[in-house]
Design a protein around this motif. Sequence first.
Motif, PDB file in Angstrom:
ATOM      1  N   GLU A  48      31.745  23.618 -63.194  1.00 50.97           N
ATOM      2  CA  GLU A  48      32.643  22.785 -62.387  1.00 50.97           C
ATOM      3  C   GLU A  48      33.027  23.483 -61.094  1.00 50.97           C
ATOM      4  OE1 GLU A  48      36.028  20.800 -64.176  1.00 50.97           O
ATOM      5  OE2 GLU A  48      35.241  21.345 -66.142  1.00 50.97           O
ATOM      6  N   LEU A  49      33.246  22.651 -60.080  1.00 49.88           N
ATOM      7  CA  LEU A  49      33.748  23.114 -58.790  1.00 49.88           C
ATOM      8  C   LEU A  49      34.921  22.227 -58.419  1.00 49.88           C
ATOM      9  CD1 LEU A  49      33.480  24.793 -56.168  1.00 49.88           C
ATOM     10  CD2 LEU A  49      31.902  23.028 -55.351  1.00 49.88           C
ATOM     11  N   HIS A  50      36.069  22.836 -58.168  1.00 49.98           N
ATOM     12  CA  HIS A  50      37.270  22.109 -57.757  1.00 49.98           C
ATOM     13  C   HIS A  50      37.607  22.529 -56.331  1.00 49.98           C
ATOM     14  CE1 HIS A  50      38.532  20.793 -61.848  1.00 49.98           C
ATOM     15  NE2 HIS A  50      37.746  21.804 -62.171  1.00 49.98           N
ATOM     16  N   ALA A  51      38.026  21.577 -55.527  1.00 45.84           N
ATOM     17  CA  ALA A  51      38.414  21.891 -54.149  1.00 45.84           C
ATOM     18  C   ALA A  51      39.749  21.240 -53.832  1.00 45.84           C
ATOM     19  CB  ALA A  51      37.350  21.390 -53.181  1.00 45.84           C
ATOM     20  N   PHE A  52      40.608  21.989 -53.187  1.00 45.94           N
ATOM     21  CA  PHE A  52      41.896  21.460 -52.774  1.00 45.94           C
ATOM     22  C   PHE A  52      42.358  22.241 -51.556  1.00 45.94           C
ATOM     23  CE2 PHE A  52      42.351  24.540 -56.139  1.00 45.94           C
ATOM     24  CZ  PHE A  52      43.289  25.443 -55.660  1.00 45.94           C
ATOM     25  N   ARG A  53      43.255  21.657 -50.824  1.00 47.38           N
ATOM     26  CA  ARG A  53      43.797  22.294 -49.633  1.00 47.38           C
ATOM     27  C   ARG A  53      45.157  22.911 -49.956  1.00 47.38           C
ATOM     28  NH1 ARG A  53      41.135  17.786 -46.922  1.00 47.38           N
ATOM     29  NH2 ARG A  53      39.781  18.665 -45.336  1.00 47.38           N
ATOM     30  N   VAL A  54      45.411  24.062 -49.349  1.00 46.33           N
ATOM     31  CA  VAL A  54      46.691  24.741 -49.488  1.00 46.33           C
ATOM     32  C   VAL A  54      47.261  24.896 -48.083  1.00 46.33           C
ATOM     33  CG1 VAL A  54      47.857  26.849 -50.205  1.00 46.33           C
ATOM     34  CG2 VAL A  54      45.933  25.978 -51.538  1.00 46.33           C
ATOM     35  N   TYR A  55      48.514  24.487 -47.909  1.00 47.85           N
ATOM     36  CA  TYR A  55      49.177  24.581 -46.610  1.00 47.85           C
ATOM     37  C   TYR A  55      50.274  25.632 -46.668  1.00 47.85           C
ATOM     38  CZ  TYR A  55      46.739  20.205 -45.868  1.00 47.85           C
ATOM     39  OH  TYR A  55      45.766  19.258 -45.753  1.00 47.85           O
ATOM     40  N   GLU A  56      50.506  26.267 -45.531  1.00 47.46           N
ATOM     41  CA  GLU A  56      51.487  27.340 -45.478  1.00 47.46           C
ATOM     42  C   GLU A  56      52.926  26.852 -45.530  1.00 47.46           C
ATOM     43  OE1 GLU A  56      50.825  30.254 -42.470  1.00 47.46           O
ATOM     44  OE2 GLU A  56      48.668  30.220 -42.790  1.00 47.46           O
ATOM     45  N   ASP A  57      53.176  25.638 -45.050  1.00 44.78           N
ATOM     46  CA  ASP A  57      54.551  25.152 -45.093  1.00 44.78           C
ATOM     47  C   ASP A  57      54.587  23.674 -45.485  1.00 44.78           C
ATOM     48  OD1 ASP A  57      54.418  23.448 -42.683  1.00 44.78           O
ATOM     49  OD2 ASP A  57      54.332  25.347 -41.597  1.00 44.78           O
ATOM     50  N   ALA A  58      55.734  23.241 -45.932  1.00 46.24           N
ATOM     51  CA  ALA A  58      55.896  21.880 -46.442  1.00 46.24           C
ATOM     52  C   ALA A  58      55.669  20.831 -45.357  1.00 46.24           C
ATOM     53  CB  ALA A  58      57.278  21.709 -47.057  1.00 46.24           C
ATOM     54  N   GLU A  59      56.058  21.110 -44.122  1.00 55.43           N
ATOM     55  CA  GLU A  59      55.875  20.131 -43.043  1.00 55.43           C
ATOM     56  C   GLU A  59      54.396  19.881 -42.774  1.00 55.43           C
ATOM     57  OE1 GLU A  59      58.083  20.638 -39.415  1.00 55.43           O
ATOM     58  OE2 GLU A  59      59.807  21.398 -40.527  1.00 55.43           O
ATOM     59  N   ALA A  60      53.612  20.932 -42.748  1.00 56.04           N
ATOM     60  CA  ALA A  60      52.170  20.772 -42.532  1.00 56.04           C
ATOM     61  C   ALA A  60      51.548  19.985 -43.679  1.00 56.04           C
ATOM     62  CB  ALA A  60      51.491  22.130 -42.390  1.00 56.04           C
ATOM     63  N   ALA A  61      51.983  20.268 -44.882  1.00 55.34           N
ATOM     64  CA  ALA A  61      51.447  19.561 -46.046  1.00 55.34           C
ATOM     65  C   ALA A  61      51.807  18.085 -45.993  1.00 55.34           C
ATOM     66  CB  ALA A  61      51.972  20.187 -47.336  1.00 55.34           C
ATOM     67  N   GLU A  62      53.041  17.775 -45.646  1.00 55.81           N
ATOM     68  CA  GLU A  62      53.481  16.380 -45.606  1.00 55.81           C
ATOM     69  C   GLU A  62      52.721  15.602 -44.544  1.00 55.81           C
ATOM     70  OE1 GLU A  62      55.116  13.216 -47.135  1.00 55.81           O
ATOM     71  OE2 GLU A  62      55.483  15.213 -47.932  1.00 55.81           O
ATOM     72  N   GLY A  63      52.478  16.205 -43.400  1.00 55.58           N
ATOM     73  CA  GLY A  63      51.767  15.532 -42.323  1.00 55.58           C
ATOM     74  C   GLY A  63      50.310  15.287 -42.630  1.00 55.58           C
ATOM     75  N   ARG A  64      49.731  16.035 -43.556  1.00 57.50           N
ATOM     76  CA  ARG A  64      48.307  15.908 -43.874  1.00 57.50           C
ATOM     77  C   ARG A  64      48.046  15.324 -45.262  1.00 57.50           C
ATOM     78  NH1 ARG A  64      44.602  18.928 -40.789  1.00 57.50           N
ATOM     79  NH2 ARG A  64      45.605  19.959 -39.045  1.00 57.50           N
ATOM     80  N   ARG A  65      49.073  14.987 -45.967  1.00 54.15           N
ATOM     81  CA  ARG A  65      48.907  14.466 -47.325  1.00 54.15           C
ATOM     82  C   ARG A  65      47.979  13.250 -47.311  1.00 54.15           C
ATOM     83  NH1 ARG A  65      52.044  16.066 -51.322  1.00 54.15           N
ATOM     84  NH2 ARG A  65      53.630  16.718 -49.846  1.00 54.15           N
ATOM     85  N   GLY A  66      46.969  13.284 -48.155  1.00 49.28           N
ATOM     86  CA  GLY A  66      46.020  12.182 -48.235  1.00 49.28           C
ATOM     87  C   GLY A  66      45.058  12.133 -47.055  1.00 49.28           C
ATOM     88  N   ALA A  67      44.938  13.232 -46.325  1.00 47.19           N
ATOM     89  CA  ALA A  67      44.083  13.257 -45.131  1.00 47.19           C
ATOM     90  C   ALA A  67      42.629  13.510 -45.479  1.00 47.19           C
ATOM     91  CB  ALA A  67      44.592  14.311 -44.163  1.00 47.19           C
ATOM     92  N   GLY A  68      42.164  12.925 -46.538  1.00 45.64           N
ATOM     93  CA  GLY A  68      40.757  13.050 -46.910  1.00 45.64           C
ATOM     94  C   GLY A  68      40.509  14.252 -47.805  1.00 45.64           C
ATOM     95  N   LEU A  69      39.616  14.069 -48.741  1.00 46.97           N
ATOM     96  CA  LEU A  69      39.268  15.139 -49.659  1.00 46.97           C
ATOM     97  C   LEU A  69      38.175  16.006 -49.057  1.00 46.97           C
ATOM     98  CD1 LEU A  69      39.147  13.096 -52.967  1.00 46.97           C
ATOM     99  CD2 LEU A  69      40.917  14.682 -52.252  1.00 46.97           C
ATOM    100  N   LEU A  70      38.094  17.202 -49.535  1.00 47.62           N
ATOM    101  CA  LEU A  70      37.027  18.094 -49.104  1.00 47.62           C
ATOM    102  C   LEU A  70      35.698  17.552 -49.610  1.00 47.62           C
ATOM    103  CD1 LEU A  70      38.821  21.440 -49.892  1.00 47.62           C
ATOM    104  CD2 LEU A  70      38.491  20.406 -47.650  1.00 47.62           C
ATOM    105  N   ASP A  71      34.663  17.722 -48.828  1.00 50.08           N
ATOM    106  CA  ASP A  71      33.333  17.224 -49.177  1.00 50.08           C
ATOM    107  C   ASP A  71      32.596  18.272 -50.000  1.00 50.08           C
ATOM    108  OD1 ASP A  71      30.970  15.852 -49.311  1.00 50.08           O
ATOM    109  OD2 ASP A  71      30.409  16.238 -47.225  1.00 50.08           O
ATOM    110  N   LEU A  72      32.209  17.922 -51.211  1.00 43.79           N
ATOM    111  CA  LEU A  72      31.520  18.858 -52.095  1.00 43.79           C
ATOM    112  C   LEU A  72      30.008  18.692 -52.085  1.00 43.79           C
ATOM    113  CD1 LEU A  72      33.947  18.772 -55.150  1.00 43.79           C
ATOM    114  CD2 LEU A  72      33.901  20.369 -53.235  1.00 43.79           C
ATOM    115  N   VAL A  73      29.504  17.699 -51.372  1.00 39.15           N
ATOM    116  CA  VAL A  73      28.061  17.437 -51.332  1.00 39.15           C
ATOM    117  C   VAL A  73      27.248  18.678 -50.939  1.00 39.15           C
ATOM    118  CG1 VAL A  73      26.254  16.094 -50.184  1.00 39.15           C
ATOM    119  CG2 VAL A  73      28.317  14.964 -51.005  1.00 39.15           C
ATOM    120  N   PRO A  74      27.685  19.476 -49.967  1.00 42.18           N
ATOM    121  CA  PRO A  74      26.875  20.644 -49.600  1.00 42.18           C
ATOM    122  C   PRO A  74      26.676  21.660 -50.729  1.00 42.18           C
ATOM    123  CG  PRO A  74      28.488  20.187 -47.884  1.00 42.18           C
ATOM    124  CD  PRO A  74      28.828  19.309 -49.058  1.00 42.18           C
TER     125      PRO A  74
END
Length: 94
Positions: A48-74
Amino acid sequence: MTGRGYEPGAELESVPDLGDLAYLLTSREGNARQEIRVLEGGAVFSLELHAFRVYEDAEAAEGRRGAGLLDLVPYRAAMISDMRELMAALKRDG
């Protein structure tokens, strides 16, 4: 997971020439996840391969929430190659 061993709505793709039966499962629910499963005789192999984004602060995370999943095709080709190598090594060493 369902009784069939995969999530409803997940994409299933057959992987030819790998074990007795092999498929690649891609899930885009929540975090991106890709899994290769192989049946070889009485053994089942899974990688299995899992991908997720980690943001340094809550404001950055809130502004990007749901901003597309990482592409695992490669990573598909590498996962299949790694599974072939693992299975070959286990046959040699077994």
